[in-house]
Design an enzyme around this catalytic site. Structure first.
Site, mmCIF file in Angstrom:
data_model
loop_
_atom_site.group_PDB
_atom_site.id
_atom_site.type_symbol
_atom_site.label_atom_id
_atom_site.label_comp_id
_atom_site.label_asym_id
_atom_site.label_seq_id
_atom_site.Cartn_x
_atom_site.Cartn_y
_atom_site.Cartn_z
ATOM 1 N N VAL A 174 0.454 67.479 9.672
ATOM 2 C CA VAL A 174 1.200 68.733 9.534
ATOM 3 C C VAL A 174 0.561 69.760 10.468
ATOM 4 C CG1 VAL A 174 1.950 68.329 7.151
ATOM 5 C CG2 VAL A 174 -0.208 69.516 7.563
ATOM 6 N N SER A 216 -4.808 61.724 20.278
ATOM 7 C CA SER A 216 -4.200 62.171 21.531
ATOM 8 C C SER A 216 -3.219 61.143 22.072
ATOM 9 C CB SER A 216 -5.281 62.426 22.578
ATOM 10 O OG SER A 216 -4.668 62.806 23.799
ATOM 11 N N LYS A 252 -11.897 66.203 20.130
ATOM 12 C CA LYS A 252 -10.475 66.333 20.516
ATOM 13 C C LYS A 252 -10.225 67.707 21.147
ATOM 14 C CE LYS A 252 -6.053 65.445 20.854
ATOM 15 N NZ LYS A 252 -5.300 66.624 20.951
ATOM 16 N N HIS A 286 -11.423 67.519 24.595
ATOM 17 C CA HIS A 286 -10.413 66.726 25.340
ATOM 18 C C HIS A 286 -9.283 67.647 25.804
ATOM 19 C CE1 HIS A 286 -6.428 64.854 25.373
ATOM 20 N NE2 HIS A 286 -6.992 63.761 25.833
ATOM 21 N N ASN A 287 -8.800 68.467 24.896
ATOM 22 C CA ASN A 287 -7.691 69.359 25.256
ATOM 23 C C ASN A 287 -8.114 70.407 26.275
ATOM 24 O OD1 ASN A 287 -6.344 67.914 23.278
ATOM 25 N ND2 ASN A 287 -5.267 69.695 22.496
ATOM 26 N N GLU A 322 -8.055 68.800 29.424
ATOM 27 C CA GLU A 322 -6.617 68.641 29.765
ATOM 28 C C GLU A 322 -6.083 69.929 30.431
ATOM 29 O OE1 GLU A 322 -4.080 67.125 26.457
ATOM 30 O OE2 GLU A 322 -2.922 68.954 26.740
HETATM 31 C C1 6PG Z 1 -2.713 65.353 23.184
HETATM 32 C C2 6PG Z 1 -2.274 66.744 23.554
HETATM 33 C C3 6PG Z 1 -1.661 67.411 22.378
HETATM 34 C C4 6PG Z 1 -0.788 68.606 22.730
HETATM 35 C C5 6PG Z 1 -1.567 69.803 23.142
HETATM 36 C C6 6PG Z 1 -0.755 70.754 23.986
HETATM 37 O O1 6PG Z 1 -3.895 65.102 23.321
HETATM 38 O O2 6PG Z 1 -1.859 64.557 22.789
HETATM 39 O O3 6PG Z 1 -3.373 67.502 23.958
HETATM 40 O O4 6PG Z 1 -2.675 67.686 21.479
HETATM 41 O O5 6PG Z 1 0.150 68.251 23.675
HETATM 42 O O6 6PG Z 1 -1.933 70.443 21.965
HETATM 43 O O7 6PG Z 1 -1.452 71.929 23.993
HETATM 44 P P1 6PG Z 1 -0.894 73.295 24.505
HETATM 45 O O8 6PG Z 1 0.443 73.509 23.841
HETATM 46 O O9 6PG Z 1 -1.904 74.260 24.071
HETATM 47 O O10 6PG Z 1 -0.757 73.138 25.989
#
Ligand code: 6PG
Length: 462
Positions: A62, A116, A170, A173-174, A177
């Site tokens: 959620v 992820s 995680k 990781h983001n 990203e």
């Molecule tokens: C993942 C992504 C996922 C999501 C992000 C997008 O690892 O699958 O990171 O967690 O797509 O939360 O983040 P934003 O909306 O902040 O760009």
């Protein structure tokens, strides 16, 4: 994402009870995908709990924050000692630590698991980063590993560490990203505005880059997005998408936590701020009106494409180096004993930042767990040294052309900062001592000192 995870579990032979606040969604899942495995629909939380074998394993998917707390509060009175509640959302690790401690008091296991890979990954094999107790992982590990992505026979799932470690990893990781995407966007912008290429031509460049060291999911989908033509306008879709990058918060959390830990994650910070800048539409217009729109001079050179590739690669190494530094700092702070090589291993597949060079990062940290920085690993040192001249040409060229490249610039400044024999931090210390008697240390003597700036300017030991 929740229903895709349930389907993935069912497809791997696990019996899955499914429950959603609105019963119609559960019904729809069973109607559309019931044939994929052994599903048990549950209309209420009580029914869900009653249908599970003990110790129960319940995955919550959620929204992070209050909705997660509400579901936990609804479930916990129904559970028995030893049961496990797994939060697969993008929770803040501090919330996960709090929840883990509260449920532990009740004899329950709470596992914050970073997942992820988006919806597609959830269905076909995500990268999974579970925290929580070792005991809970002894039950959950085989289940989670069975549905995770798999690279060379190794599942992209490992017990990350206690309490909030999984969600922290995680979050980083983001953050990476964000940095990765910002660098890709800057490379695109340079090739577009300074290089005079079309999105379709740039798509081909990315396609080619994806054959080499830069090979990664994000480079691959960049080519897809850039080559997509919008049916309505007939233009490249990227040319009609509003240029305001949104964010849900995980990148910002990464930077906030890095500030607390004192770890410079400049690439991630620039990426977060670049998104914020893009969203300040009125301010952008006001400055554009005041100065006139930036005129970008074309600096097309034969070598531009390859220079940008090298600058992208070197900056990307810096972003990962910073993220791994942050995980190490948090591990020390919270006593998590994170295995950085294992983190690189589980990011090789399933997740958004999956990339060929994660194998090299894994080798680097497996070989030297205490590596001072990813940059000093032999492989990456050589790669960055080889890219350095191109990296500088790109930064200089972008600045001269008027294309903003905060990611490339800050990565280079970070590298130069770490390499400098002497930093101007010495002057900052002098200034602090001048206006606030904050003292300084010397390079040639032990102890702290203060100069009597408003007196005879002699030095006293503090
Ligand atoms: C993942 C992504 C996922 C999501 C992000 C997008 O690892 O699958 O990171 O967690 O797509 O939360 O983040 P934003 O909306 O902040 O760009």
């Amino acid at each position: 994402m929740g229903s895709n995870l349930a389907r993935n579990l069912a497809r791997h032979g696990h019996r899955v009870a499914v429950h959603n606040r609105s019963a119609s969604r559960t019904k729809l899942l069973i109607e559309q995908h019931g044939h994929e495995g052994d599903f048990v629909p549950a209309e209420t939380a009580e029914e869900l709990v009653a249908s599970l074998q003990k110790p129960r394993q319940i995955i919550i998917m959620v929204k992070a924050g209050a909705p997660t707390d509400a579901v936990i509060d609804e479930l916990t009175p129904l559970l028995d000692e030893g049961d496990m509640v797994i939060d697969g959302g993008n929770a803040h690790y501090a919330d996960t630590r709090r929840r883990e401690a509260a449920l532990r008091e009740k004899g329950l296991h709470f596992v914050g698991a970073g997942i992820s890979g988006g919806e597609e990954g959830a269905l076909n094999g995500p990268s999974i980063m579970p925290g929580g107790s070792k005991e809970s992982y002894s039950h959950l590990g085989p289940v989670l590993e069975s549905i995770a992505a798999n690279v060379d026979g190794t599942p992209c799932c490992v017990h990350v560490g206690p309490d909030g470690a999984g969600h922290f990893v995680k979050m980083v990781h983001n953050g990476i990203e964000y940095a990765d995407m910002q660098l890709i966007a800057e490379a695109y912008d340079l090739l577009l505005r300074a290089g005079g290429k079309t999105p379709a031509e740039i798509a081909d460049v990315f396609r080619e880059w994806n054959e080499g060291d830069l090979e990664s999911y994000l480079i691959e989908i960049t080519a897809e997005v850039l080559s997509h033509v919008d049916a309505t306008s007939g233009k490249a879709l990227v040319e009609v998408i509003a240029d305001e990058a949104e964010q849900k918060g995980t990148g910002r959390w990464t930077v906030q936590e890095a500030l607390e830990l004192g770890v410079p994650v400049t690439g991630i910070a620039e990426a977060v701020f670049a998104r914020s800048l893009s969203g300040r539409v009125d301010q952008r217009k006001a400055v554009r009106d005041a100065f006139g729109a930036a005129e970008v001079s074309k600096t097309v050179t034969d070598g531009l494409v390859d220079d940008v590739r090298q600058a992208l690669y070197a900056s990307k190494v810096v972003a990962y180096a910073q993220g791994f530094d942050q995980m190490r700092a948090a591990s020390k702070e919270y006593g998590w004993d994170l295995d950085l090589g294992a983190m690189a291993t589980i990011w090789r597949g399933g997740c958004i930042i999956r990339a060929r060079f994660l194998d090299r990062i894994r080798e680097a940290y497996d070989g030297s767990p205490e590596l001072a920085s990813l940059l000093v690993d032999d492989y990456f040192r050589e790669a960055v040294q080889n890219a350095e001249a191109a990296w500088r040409r790109v930064v200089v060229g972008a600045v001269q052309a008027g294309v903003p490249v905060p990611g490339f610039v800050s990565a280079l400044a970070y590298y130069d900062g770490l390499r400098s024999e002497r930093l101007p931090a010495a002057l900052i210390q002098g200034l602090r001592d001048f206006f606030g008697a904050h003292t300084y240390r010397r390079t040639d003597a032990e102890g702290s000192f203060h100069t009597l700036w408003s007196g005879d300017r002699s030095q006293v030991e503090a």
